[in-house]
Design a protein around this motif. Structure first.
Motif, PDB file in Angstrom:
ATOM      1  N   ARG A 288      -4.412   1.896   9.784  1.00 14.21           N
ATOM      2  CA  ARG A 288      -3.448   2.401   8.800  1.00 14.21           C
ATOM      3  C   ARG A 288      -4.172   3.138   7.667  1.00 14.21           C
ATOM      4  O   ARG A 288      -3.693   4.164   7.178  1.00 14.21           O
ATOM      5  CB  ARG A 288      -2.624   1.243   8.207  1.00 14.21           C
ATOM      6  N   LYS A 289      -5.322   2.614   7.255  1.00 14.45           N
ATOM      7  CA  LYS A 289      -6.089   3.260   6.188  1.00 14.45           C
ATOM      8  C   LYS A 289      -6.553   4.659   6.623  1.00 14.45           C
ATOM      9  O   LYS A 289      -6.513   5.621   5.832  1.00 14.45           O
ATOM     10  CB  LYS A 289      -7.297   2.408   5.813  1.00 14.45           C
ATOM     11  N   MET A 290      -6.970   4.789   7.885  1.00 13.84           N
ATOM     12  CA  MET A 290      -7.405   6.087   8.406  1.00 13.84           C
ATOM     13  C   MET A 290      -6.239   7.056   8.474  1.00 13.84           C
ATOM     14  O   MET A 290      -6.372   8.240   8.164  1.00 13.84           O
ATOM     15  CB  MET A 290      -8.042   5.898   9.787  1.00 13.84           C
ATOM     16  N   GLN A 291      -5.068   6.535   8.869  1.00  9.58           N
ATOM     17  CA  GLN A 291      -3.880   7.392   8.973  1.00  9.58           C
ATOM     18  C   GLN A 291      -3.444   7.899   7.599  1.00  9.58           C
ATOM     19  O   GLN A 291      -2.886   9.001   7.471  1.00  9.58           O
ATOM     20  CB  GLN A 291      -2.734   6.610   9.625  1.00  9.58           C
ATOM     21  N   MET A 292      -3.678   7.115   6.568  1.00  8.80           N
ATOM     22  CA  MET A 292      -3.266   7.497   5.206  1.00  8.80           C
ATOM     23  C   MET A 292      -4.022   8.723   4.687  1.00  8.80           C
ATOM     24  O   MET A 292      -3.520   9.454   3.833  1.00  8.80           O
ATOM     25  CB  MET A 292      -3.493   6.328   4.233  1.00  8.80           C
ATOM     26  N   GLU A 293      -5.219   8.955   5.200  1.00  7.44           N
ATOM     27  CA  GLU A 293      -6.050  10.056   4.699  1.00  7.44           C
ATOM     28  C   GLU A 293      -5.385  11.415   4.875  1.00  7.44           C
ATOM     29  O   GLU A 293      -5.535  12.307   4.039  1.00  7.44           O
ATOM     30  CB  GLU A 293      -7.412  10.038   5.400  1.00  7.44           C
ATOM     31  N   ASN A 294      -4.654  11.584   5.969  1.00  2.00           N
ATOM     32  CA  ASN A 294      -4.001  12.876   6.243  1.00  2.00           C
ATOM     33  C   ASN A 294      -2.477  12.781   6.213  1.00  2.00           C
ATOM     34  O   ASN A 294      -1.788  13.667   6.726  1.00  2.00           O
ATOM     35  CB  ASN A 294      -4.448  13.409   7.614  1.00  2.00           C
ATOM     36  N   ALA A 295      -1.961  11.722   5.608  1.00  2.61           N
ATOM     37  CA  ALA A 295      -0.505  11.511   5.627  1.00  2.61           C
ATOM     38  C   ALA A 295       0.169  12.154   4.422  1.00  2.61           C
ATOM     39  O   ALA A 295      -0.447  12.361   3.370  1.00  2.61           O
ATOM     40  CB  ALA A 295      -0.212  10.011   5.643  1.00  2.61           C
ATOM     41  N   SER A 296       1.464  12.470   4.592  1.00  4.21           N
ATOM     42  CA  SER A 296       2.270  12.974   3.481  1.00  4.21           C
ATOM     43  C   SER A 296       2.502  11.829   2.502  1.00  4.21           C
ATOM     44  O   SER A 296       2.336  10.660   2.866  1.00  4.21           O
ATOM     45  CB  SER A 296       3.615  13.479   4.006  1.00  4.21           C
ATOM     46  N   PRO A 297       2.908  12.125   1.269  1.00  7.07           N
ATOM     47  CA  PRO A 297       3.150  11.054   0.286  1.00  7.07           C
ATOM     48  C   PRO A 297       4.135   9.992   0.791  1.00  7.07           C
ATOM     49  O   PRO A 297       3.911   8.804   0.598  1.00  7.07           O
ATOM     50  CB  PRO A 297       3.708  11.804  -0.929  1.00  7.07           C
ATOM     51  N   ALA A 298       5.215  10.434   1.430  1.00  5.80           N
ATOM     52  CA  ALA A 298       6.214   9.478   1.931  1.00  5.80           C
ATOM     53  C   ALA A 298       5.616   8.598   3.038  1.00  5.80           C
ATOM     54  O   ALA A 298       5.816   7.384   3.072  1.00  5.80           O
ATOM     55  CB  ALA A 298       7.434  10.229   2.452  1.00  5.80           C
ATOM     56  N   LYS A 299       4.889   9.260   3.949  1.00  5.74           N
ATOM     57  CA  LYS A 299       4.257   8.533   5.050  1.00  5.74           C
ATOM     58  C   LYS A 299       3.180   7.584   4.513  1.00  5.74           C
ATOM     59  O   LYS A 299       3.051   6.443   4.985  1.00  5.74           O
ATOM     60  CB  LYS A 299       3.639   9.533   6.028  1.00  5.74           C
ATOM     61  N   ALA A 300       2.428   8.054   3.510  1.00  2.00           N
ATOM     62  CA  ALA A 300       1.368   7.237   2.920  1.00  2.00           C
ATOM     63  C   ALA A 300       1.941   5.977   2.270  1.00  2.00           C
ATOM     64  O   ALA A 300       1.363   4.890   2.367  1.00  2.00           O
ATOM     65  CB  ALA A 300       0.590   8.042   1.894  1.00  2.00           C
ATOM     66  N   GLN A 301       3.102   6.134   1.632  1.00  2.00           N
ATOM     67  CA  GLN A 301       3.749   4.984   1.008  1.00  2.00           C
ATOM     68  C   GLN A 301       4.160   3.962   2.067  1.00  2.00           C
ATOM     69  O   GLN A 301       3.978   2.753   1.886  1.00  2.00           O
ATOM     70  CB  GLN A 301       4.979   5.440   0.212  1.00  2.00           C
ATOM     71  N   LYS A 302       4.709   4.456   3.161  1.00  2.58           N
ATOM     72  CA  LYS A 302       5.112   3.568   4.251  1.00  2.58           C
ATOM     73  C   LYS A 302       3.900   2.849   4.842  1.00  2.58           C
ATOM     74  O   LYS A 302       3.938   1.639   5.110  1.00  2.58           O
ATOM     75  CB  LYS A 302       5.818   4.379   5.344  1.00  2.58           C
ATOM     76  N   LEU A 303       2.810   3.607   5.042  1.00  2.00           N
ATOM     77  CA  LEU A 303       1.583   3.011   5.598  1.00  2.00           C
ATOM     78  C   LEU A 303       1.004   1.955   4.657  1.00  2.00           C
ATOM     79  O   LEU A 303       0.507   0.914   5.088  1.00  2.00           O
ATOM     80  CB  LEU A 303       0.542   4.104   5.862  1.00  2.00           C
ATOM     81  N   ASN A 304       1.108   2.245   3.338  1.00  2.00           N
ATOM     82  CA  ASN A 304       0.586   1.298   2.356  1.00  2.00           C
ATOM     83  C   ASN A 304       1.356  -0.022   2.397  1.00  2.00           C
ATOM     84  O   ASN A 304       0.772  -1.105   2.287  1.00  2.00           O
ATOM     85  CB  ASN A 304       0.659   1.907   0.949  1.00  2.00           C
ATOM     86  N   LEU A 305       2.672   0.066   2.575  1.00  2.00           N
ATOM     87  CA  LEU A 305       3.503  -1.133   2.692  1.00  2.00           C
ATOM     88  C   LEU A 305       3.121  -1.930   3.945  1.00  2.00           C
ATOM     89  O   LEU A 305       3.083  -3.164   3.929  1.00  2.00           O
ATOM     90  CB  LEU A 305       4.991  -0.758   2.726  1.00  2.00           C
TER      91      LEU A 305
END
Length: 202
Positions: free
Chosen positions: A153-170
Motif C-alpha cells: 500500500r505504501k508503494m502504491q501511494m507514491e503514484n496515487a491521486s490524492p483521493a486514492k492516497a487517502q483510501k490507501l492510507n486508511l
C-alpha cells in the motif's frame, strides 16, 4: 468442547474451595515461623492476592472465572482459561504437598485420587505444545502477510491521486491495527507455550 471444559473447571473450583476452607480451619501454618513471615503463599505472577489463607486465592480464581472473555474471542478466552487452570493446580499443590495435612486428614481427604481429577481438568483446558507451536507458526505467517500488505500500500501511494492516497492510507491504518492484534496473539501464544512446557517439566 470449551463449554464442557469450563463447566468441569467450575466444578473443580467449587470442590477446591471446600478443601481450602478445611485446610485454613486446620491452621497448619500458625506455628510455622517461616510461613508466618511470608507475605503471600504464591508468586505474584500466579496470583494478585496476598494472603496466608488458601480460600482467599480460590476467591480470586472464582473472580477470574466470572470475568472470562467471550469464548468466540479464542485467544483471550484460551489464555484466561489456562491461567485459571494453573491457579487451580497451584492451590491444589499446596494442599497435596503438605505432609501434616495429609497425616491429619487421611481418613477424610484422599489427595492422590483428587490430584488425578485436577490434572485431568487442567489437561482439558490446556492445549498441547504441538498445537500451540502450529498456532504460533500460523500467527507468524499472518504477521508476515500483513507487513507485506502494508508495504504494498505504501508503494502504491507514491503514484496515487490524492483521493486514492487517502483510501490507501486508511487501509494501511486498518492493516496496522490488525498487525497489532496479531502480535498480541503471538505474545499470548508464546506465553501459553511457556506455561505448557513448565507443566510438562513438573
Amino acid at each position: 468442547m470449551q463449554v464442557n471444559a469450563l463447566e468441569k473447571l467450575q466444578q473443580q473450583v467449587t470442590s477446591l474451595k471446600q478443601q481450602a476452607e478445611q485446610f485454613d480451619r486446620a491452621k497448619l501454618f500458625a506455628k510455622n515461623r517461616y510461613m508466618q513471615a511470608q507475605p503471600s503463599l504464591f508468586d505474584r505472577a500466579v496470583f494478585q492476592t496476598k494472603s496466608m489463607n488458601l480460600v482467599d486465592y480460590v476467591n480470586e480464581i472464582e473472580e477470574e472465572v466470572a470475568s472470562l472473555p467471550p469464548s468466540d474471542h479464542r485467544h483471550a478466552y484460551t489464555y484466561a482459561l489456562e491461567r485459571i487452570a494453573s491457579q487451580v493446580q497451584a492451590v491444589f499443590n499446596v494442599i497435596k504437598s503438605t505432609p501434616i495435612w495429609e497425616k491429619e486428614n487421611k481418613s477424610r481427604f484422599k489427595p492422590r485420587p483428587k490430584q488425578a481429577v485436577y490434572k485431568q481438568a487442567v489437561k482439558k483446558v490446556m492445549q498441547s505444545s504441538h498445537e500451540l507451536y502450529d498456532e504460533l507458526k500460523q500467527n507468524h505467517e499472518f504477521e508476515r502477510r500483513l507487513m507485506l500488505m502494508i508495504e504494498e500500500r505504501k508503494m502504491q501511494m507514491e503514484n496515487a491521486s490524492p483521493a486514492k492516497a487517502q483510501k490507501l492510507n486508511l487501509e494501511i491504518l486498518s492493516t496496522h491495527a490488525r498487525l497489532g492484534r496479531c502480535r498480541k496473539a503471538i505474545s499470548a501464544t508464546e506465553d501459553k507455550i511457556q506455561q505448557v512446557e513448565k507443566q510438562q517439566l513438573r
